[in-house]
Scaffold this motif. Structure first.
Motif, mmCIF file in Angstrom:
data_model
loop_
_atom_site.group_PDB
_atom_site.id
_atom_site.type_symbol
_atom_site.label_atom_id
_atom_site.label_comp_id
_atom_site.label_asym_id
_atom_site.label_seq_id
_atom_site.Cartn_x
_atom_site.Cartn_y
_atom_site.Cartn_z
ATOM 1 N N THR A 250 -10.993 6.216 -0.827
ATOM 2 C CA THR A 250 -11.410 5.477 -2.027
ATOM 3 C C THR A 250 -12.375 6.303 -2.865
ATOM 4 O O THR A 250 -12.239 6.412 -4.095
ATOM 5 C CB THR A 250 -12.054 4.144 -1.628
ATOM 6 N N GLU A 251 -13.377 6.900 -2.208
ATOM 7 C CA GLU A 251 -14.381 7.675 -2.938
ATOM 8 C C GLU A 251 -13.770 8.891 -3.633
ATOM 9 O O GLU A 251 -14.256 9.331 -4.689
ATOM 10 C CB GLU A 251 -15.487 8.124 -1.976
ATOM 11 N N ARG A 252 -12.690 9.433 -3.080
ATOM 12 C CA ARG A 252 -12.063 10.623 -3.660
ATOM 13 C C ARG A 252 -10.928 10.275 -4.617
ATOM 14 O O ARG A 252 -10.235 11.156 -5.119
ATOM 15 C CB ARG A 252 -11.571 11.528 -2.544
ATOM 16 N N GLY A 253 -10.744 8.986 -4.864
ATOM 17 C CA GLY A 253 -9.744 8.561 -5.831
ATOM 18 C C GLY A 253 -8.314 8.774 -5.382
ATOM 19 O O GLY A 253 -7.409 8.894 -6.219
ATOM 20 N N VAL A 254 -8.081 8.812 -4.066
ATOM 21 C CA VAL A 254 -6.729 9.002 -3.536
ATOM 22 C C VAL A 254 -6.021 7.652 -3.517
ATOM 23 O O VAL A 254 -6.553 6.668 -2.985
ATOM 24 C CB VAL A 254 -6.767 9.597 -2.116
ATOM 25 N N ASP A 255 -4.834 7.594 -4.099
ATOM 26 C CA ASP A 255 -4.076 6.342 -4.135
ATOM 27 C C ASP A 255 -3.486 6.049 -2.763
ATOM 28 O O ASP A 255 -2.788 6.885 -2.174
ATOM 29 C CB ASP A 255 -2.949 6.438 -5.162
ATOM 30 N N VAL A 256 -3.805 4.888 -2.245
ATOM 31 C CA VAL A 256 -3.251 4.402 -0.978
ATOM 32 C C VAL A 256 -2.455 3.140 -1.284
ATOM 33 O O VAL A 256 -2.992 2.204 -1.877
ATOM 34 C CB VAL A 256 -4.387 4.068 0.036
ATOM 35 N N PRO A 257 -1.163 3.132 -1.010
ATOM 36 C CA PRO A 257 -0.383 4.049 -0.169
ATOM 37 C C PRO A 257 0.407 5.092 -0.943
ATOM 38 O O PRO A 257 1.224 5.791 -0.333
ATOM 39 C CB PRO A 257 0.561 3.099 0.537
ATOM 40 N N GLY A 258 0.225 5.193 -2.281
ATOM 41 C CA GLY A 258 1.062 6.086 -3.070
ATOM 42 C C GLY A 258 0.963 7.535 -2.657
ATOM 43 O O GLY A 258 1.973 8.209 -2.418
ATOM 44 N N GLN A 259 -0.280 8.063 -2.557
ATOM 45 C CA GLN A 259 -0.456 9.457 -2.154
ATOM 46 C C GLN A 259 -0.593 9.623 -0.643
ATOM 47 O O GLN A 259 -0.086 10.579 -0.065
ATOM 48 C CB GLN A 259 -1.704 10.037 -2.834
ATOM 49 N N VAL A 260 -1.301 8.682 -0.032
ATOM 50 C CA VAL A 260 -1.525 8.754 1.416
ATOM 51 C C VAL A 260 -1.340 7.360 2.011
ATOM 52 O O VAL A 260 -1.990 6.398 1.580
ATOM 53 C CB VAL A 260 -2.943 9.270 1.754
ATOM 54 N N GLY A 261 -0.443 7.257 2.991
ATOM 55 C CA GLY A 261 -0.283 6.008 3.734
ATOM 56 C C GLY A 261 -1.209 6.000 4.936
ATOM 57 O O GLY A 261 -1.659 7.058 5.412
ATOM 58 N N LEU A 262 -1.512 4.813 5.435
ATOM 59 C CA LEU A 262 -2.470 4.719 6.547
ATOM 60 C C LEU A 262 -2.149 3.533 7.445
ATOM 61 O O LEU A 262 -1.848 2.432 6.961
ATOM 62 C CB LEU A 262 -3.887 4.590 5.990
ATOM 63 N N VAL A 263 -2.231 3.768 8.755
ATOM 64 C CA VAL A 263 -2.189 2.699 9.761
ATOM 65 C C VAL A 263 -3.304 2.967 10.756
ATOM 66 O O VAL A 263 -3.482 4.105 11.221
ATOM 67 C CB VAL A 263 -0.839 2.650 10.505
ATOM 68 N N GLY A 264 -4.073 1.937 11.077
ATOM 69 C CA GLY A 264 -5.147 2.076 12.057
ATOM 70 C C GLY A 264 -4.871 1.276 13.307
ATOM 71 O O GLY A 264 -4.155 0.272 13.266
ATOM 72 N N PHE A 265 -5.438 1.719 14.414
ATOM 73 C CA PHE A 265 -5.336 0.971 15.672
ATOM 74 C C PHE A 265 -6.558 0.064 15.792
ATOM 75 O O PHE A 265 -7.677 0.493 15.538
ATOM 76 C CB PHE A 265 -5.282 1.927 16.864
ATOM 77 N N ASP A 266 -6.344 -1.169 16.172
ATOM 78 C CA ASP A 266 -7.344 -2.255 16.258
ATOM 79 C C ASP A 266 -7.390 -3.020 14.938
ATOM 80 O O ASP A 266 -7.378 -2.413 13.856
ATOM 81 C CB ASP A 266 -8.777 -1.789 16.559
ATOM 82 N N GLU A 267 -7.507 -4.316 15.061
ATOM 83 C CA GLU A 267 -7.621 -5.154 13.867
ATOM 84 C C GLU A 267 -8.992 -4.987 13.224
ATOM 85 O O GLU A 267 -9.980 -4.643 13.886
ATOM 86 C CB GLU A 267 -7.388 -6.633 14.241
ATOM 87 N N ILE A 268 -9.032 -5.209 11.916
ATOM 88 C CA ILE A 268 -10.277 -5.226 11.153
ATOM 89 C C ILE A 268 -10.451 -6.651 10.626
ATOM 90 O O ILE A 268 -9.555 -7.174 9.959
ATOM 91 C CB ILE A 268 -10.224 -4.227 9.986
ATOM 92 N N PRO A 269 -11.570 -7.327 10.950
ATOM 93 C CA PRO A 269 -11.704 -8.749 10.608
ATOM 94 C C PRO A 269 -11.441 -9.089 9.150
ATOM 95 O O PRO A 269 -10.892 -10.138 8.838
ATOM 96 C CB PRO A 269 -13.158 -9.061 11.000
ATOM 97 N N TRP A 270 -11.820 -8.206 8.243
ATOM 98 C CA TRP A 270 -11.675 -8.502 6.817
ATOM 99 C C TRP A 270 -10.461 -7.806 6.210
ATOM 100 O O TRP A 270 -10.393 -7.611 4.986
ATOM 101 C CB TRP A 270 -12.934 -8.079 6.058
ATOM 102 N N ALA A 271 -9.478 -7.442 7.032
ATOM 103 C CA ALA A 271 -8.344 -6.622 6.565
ATOM 104 C C ALA A 271 -7.612 -7.251 5.383
ATOM 105 O O ALA A 271 -7.163 -6.542 4.474
ATOM 106 C CB ALA A 271 -7.370 -6.375 7.714
ATOM 107 N N ASP A 272 -7.471 -8.562 5.366
ATOM 108 C CA ASP A 272 -6.712 -9.215 4.295
ATOM 109 C C ASP A 272 -7.541 -9.470 3.044
ATOM 110 O O ASP A 272 -7.029 -10.006 2.057
ATOM 111 C CB ASP A 272 -6.140 -10.545 4.803
ATOM 112 N N LEU A 273 -8.813 -9.087 3.069
ATOM 113 C CA LEU A 273 -9.700 -9.385 1.947
ATOM 114 C C LEU A 273 -9.925 -8.200 1.029
ATOM 115 O O LEU A 273 -10.609 -8.328 0.008
ATOM 116 C CB LEU A 273 -11.060 -9.881 2.474
ATOM 117 N N VAL A 274 -9.399 -7.028 1.385
ATOM 118 C CA VAL A 274 -9.631 -5.836 0.571
ATOM 119 C C VAL A 274 -8.310 -5.324 0.018
ATOM 120 O O VAL A 274 -7.225 -5.710 0.466
ATOM 121 C CB VAL A 274 -10.316 -4.731 1.402
#
Length: 325
Positions: A250-274
């Motif tokens: 985000t800080e480097r202005g990289v478009d997600v998922p357009g330029q870089v896709g991402l999947v993380g292991f473990d749920e993040i409580p606020w995942a659906d809020l961002v």
């Protein structure tokens, strides 16, 4: 404060009878049991836990040693442990090793010196702490992370399978240069998730090791973006590092998922809020804790039984960070 002799006098029985009632003896006349319990309630008597534990040569406490109290993953897991402990008459002492093997070794030594009834541990990877626990007579259950060099009761998720599914998902979405931000070497969850990523990848792996912390994920992502051939997707091996990686993008202005896709292991409580919401591989965290506690109860009851290993499934939750528009 009323004593056992006050209870005996109030109930019209001997102190030995009061002791047998309070310790659950089945040979006491029911009428006497009723009188003793009535006296206990009316006088507000509480047994001396220290003296009782000295007689039993153990406490009614469990040490739950977790690797990072700041990680929300452990909140539901510890709740699962505590719920079972309360049902079975145990209390839980929570210890945070802070991903520090030396600190973990200190907590293990304290748990043994205090004659804890059992230990549930999510190890930071200390071989010394693992050996100390395995060689002790105290019942031990490993949860989330396997103990180094030890065959003990263990509850984990399918880390390798979950990582493989996450990587295959990124490949199916059209990403090709997929990197992995892995956890510390020698920690079972980190090593197994790295193995799953590597197994799914058709080409050469791109791996950056970090420390399972948010800043570690940030720094690893920054290193990947600065490389001669930056990845077009990344699999991140735990939730805190996922937060750090997303912050860096985000800080480097990289478009997600357009330029870089991402999947993380473990749920993040606020995942659906961002936005973009991070795709994650989720674990049944409460069930991990509950099953670990059940195994500890069984181990206390049957110390010589063969160690059991329970592997729970991990589930992919695709969201915006891995879905190209």
């Amino acid at each position: 404060m009323p004593t056992i002799y006050d209870v005996a006098r109030e109930a019209g029985v001997s102190a030995a009878t009061v002791s047998r009632v309070l310790n659950g003896a089945q040979t006491v006349d029911p009428a006497m049991v009723a009188r003793v319990l009535t006296a206990v309630r009316e006088l507000g008597y509480r047994p001396n836990a220290v003296a009782r534990n000295l007689r039993r040569s153990r406490t009614t406490l469990w040490a739950v040693i977790i690797s990072d109290i700041g990680n929300p993953f452990f909140t539901a897991m510890v709740r699962g442990v505590e719920d079972v402990a309360q049902q079975e008459g145990y209390s839980v002492v929570l210890c945070n090793s802070d991903e520090d093997p030396a600190k973990e070794e200190t907590y293990v030594a304290a748990a043994l010196s205090e004659q804890m009834a059992g230990v549930i541990i999510s190890s930071s990877g200390s071989v010394k702490a693992a050996k100390t626990l395995i060689d002790s007579p105290v019942p031990v259950v490993a949860v989330d992370r396997e103990l180094p060099r030890g065959a003990v009761d263990t509850v984990v998720v399918d880390n390798e399978g979950g990582a493989r599914t996450a990587t295959e998902h990124l490949l199916a979405a059209g990403y090709r240069r997929i990197a992995c931000i892995a956890g510390p070497e020698g920690v079972s969850t980190a090593d197994l998730r790295l193995r799953g990523y590597t197994a799914a990848l058709p080409g050469d792996p791109v791996i950056v090791r970090a420390d399972f912390r948010e800043q570690g994920g940030y720094d690893a992502m920054a290193a990947l973006l600065s490389s001669p051939e930056p990845p077009d997707a990344v699999f991140v091996a735990n939730n805190l590092m996922t937060v750090g990686a997303l912050r860096c993008l985000t800080e480097r202005g990289v478009d997600v998922p357009g330029q870089v896709g991402l999947v993380g292991f473990d749920e993040i409580p606020w995942a659906d809020l961002v936005h973009p919401s991070p795709s994650t591989v989720t674990q049944p965290t409460y069930e991990l804790g509950r099953m670990a506690a059940r195994l500890l109860v069984d181990r206390i009851a049957a110390p010589a039984a063969k160690p059991a290993t329970i592997v729970l499934p991990a589930e992919l939750h695709p969201r915006q960070s891995s879905t190209r528009r």
